[in-house]
Design a protein around this motif. Structure first.
Motif, short mmCIF file in Angstrom:
data_model
loop_
_atom_site.label_atom_id
_atom_site.label_comp_id
_atom_site.label_asym_id
_atom_site.label_seq_id
_atom_site.Cartn_x
_atom_site.Cartn_y
_atom_site.Cartn_z
N TYR A 1 1.33 -11.00 -1.65
CA TYR A 1 1.73 -10.24 -0.78
C TYR A 1 -0.03 -10.91 -0.02
N TYR B 1 7.04 -11.38 5.85
CA TYR B 1 6.95 -10.87 7.35
C TYR B 1 5.93 -10.04 7.04
N VAL C 1 3.67 -6.47 7.53
CA VAL C 1 4.16 -5.21 7.61
C VAL C 1 3.39 -4.64 9.14
N GLY C 2 4.58 -3.76 9.70
CA GLY C 2 3.93 -2.92 11.19
C GLY C 2 3.19 -4.58 12.19
N THR D 1 4.07 -9.36 3.54
CA THR D 1 4.61 -10.22 2.00
C THR D 1 5.99 -9.81 2.55
N GLY E 1 9.83 -5.62 0.14
CA GLY E 1 10.76 -4.72 1.26
C GLY E 1 10.38 -3.83 1.10
N ALA F 1 7.13 -2.52 1.93
CA ALA F 1 6.45 -2.56 3.47
C ALA F 1 7.23 -1.68 3.92
N ASN F 2 8.35 -1.10 3.72
CA ASN F 2 9.35 0.16 3.88
C ASN F 2 7.95 1.12 3.79
N LEU G 1 5.20 1.88 3.46
CA LEU G 1 3.60 1.57 4.21
C LEU G 1 3.95 2.26 5.45
N ILE G 2 5.26 1.53 6.40
CA ILE G 2 4.82 2.34 7.65
C ILE G 2 5.78 3.36 7.75
#
Ligand code: URA
Length: 238
Positions: free
Chosen positions: A63, A96, A98-99, A112, A115, A118-119, A121-122
């Motif tokens: 992260y 990759y 995030v957003g 991060t 996955g 990341a998913n 958080l978006i």
């Protein structure tokens, strides 16, 4: 049990979309048998081989936050060969962003290979706050504030502003610096918000993402998150 394409992408081997392609193209073996259906579920005991490579399900999660400079693309690759955030953040894992931040937007971006986080958080349901400083070509008036309070329609959907503060006004140049906090993730949302009010965004920077701030990170600098910071991100999406 998890979907095969998710396990492959979470391992960092490739993206979810590419994993689906590989499955459909007979490139994936589960326990030595070809699996070419997307709904297939696997568990920890299944042995997954993709294009001859054993998929390691134990991921070394990383992260980072980066203070993205202008003229950098916030994706893993660019068809026009422009510099990407991945070119800046040196990491052995397949991380990759995030957003997204626009090419000309600066500021904080999380990267991060986790996955799941990341998913989360978006995902709009988690209402992750993001704070921006926008320089606009004008000075907000009473009517603008009234409209902002009522919510601005963007593509037939109301944008709710969580916090807005005028930080500075330059009457000679007719520009203002505005701090805006939103929890939305629509593309170009801040620029579209000011456009809807009749202003152009001349400069845009994100200073906060969830509970993370840049603090003393200079443009182009990045750092790994502490365990506590990662834990607190997980708290936000519980
Ligand atoms: N809103 C924008 O208009 N651009 C960004 O980069 C982020 C939010």
């Amino acid at each position: 049990m998890e979907r095969l394409q998710k396990v492959i992408s979470n391992s960092g081997y490739t993206s979810r979309r590419k994993a689906e392609e590989l499955i459909l193209n007979n490139k994936v073996l589960v326990n030595n048998e070809i699996v070419n259906t997307l709904g297939y579920k696997v568990d920890d005991n299944d042995i997954i081989i993709v294009e001859g490579n054993l998929i390691n399900k134990k991921v070394n999660y990383k992260y980072y936050i980066l203070n993205k400079p202008r003229e950098v693309i916030s994706s893993v690759s660019d068809d026009k060969n422009r510099k990407t955030v991945i070119d800046i953040v040196k990491c052995s894992e397949r991380i990759y962003p995030v957003g997204r931040l626009d090419y000309d937007t600066t500021g904080i971006i999380l990267l991060t290979n986790d996955g799941y986080l990341a998913n989360m958080l978006i995902h709009p349901s988690h209402k992750i706050y993001k704070t921006y400083i926008a320089k606009i070509n004008g000075i907000l008036n009473e009517l603008d504030f009234k409209n902002i309070r009522n919510g601005i329609m963007i593509d037939q959907r109301k944008l709710t502003i969580d916090y807005l503060k005028v930080k500075n006004i330059d009457k000679i140049k007719n520009t203002s610096l505005i701090e805006v906090t939103i929890h939305e993730g629509r593309n170009h949302i801040i620029k579209r918000f000011f456009e809807a009010l009749g202003y152009d965004v001349l400069k845009l920077s994100r200073i906060k993402f969830a509970n993370l701030s840049l603090n003393d990170l200079k443009s182009g600098e990045y750092r790994e998150l502490s365990k506590e910071e990662v834990k607190s991100l997980y708290e936000l999406v519980k």
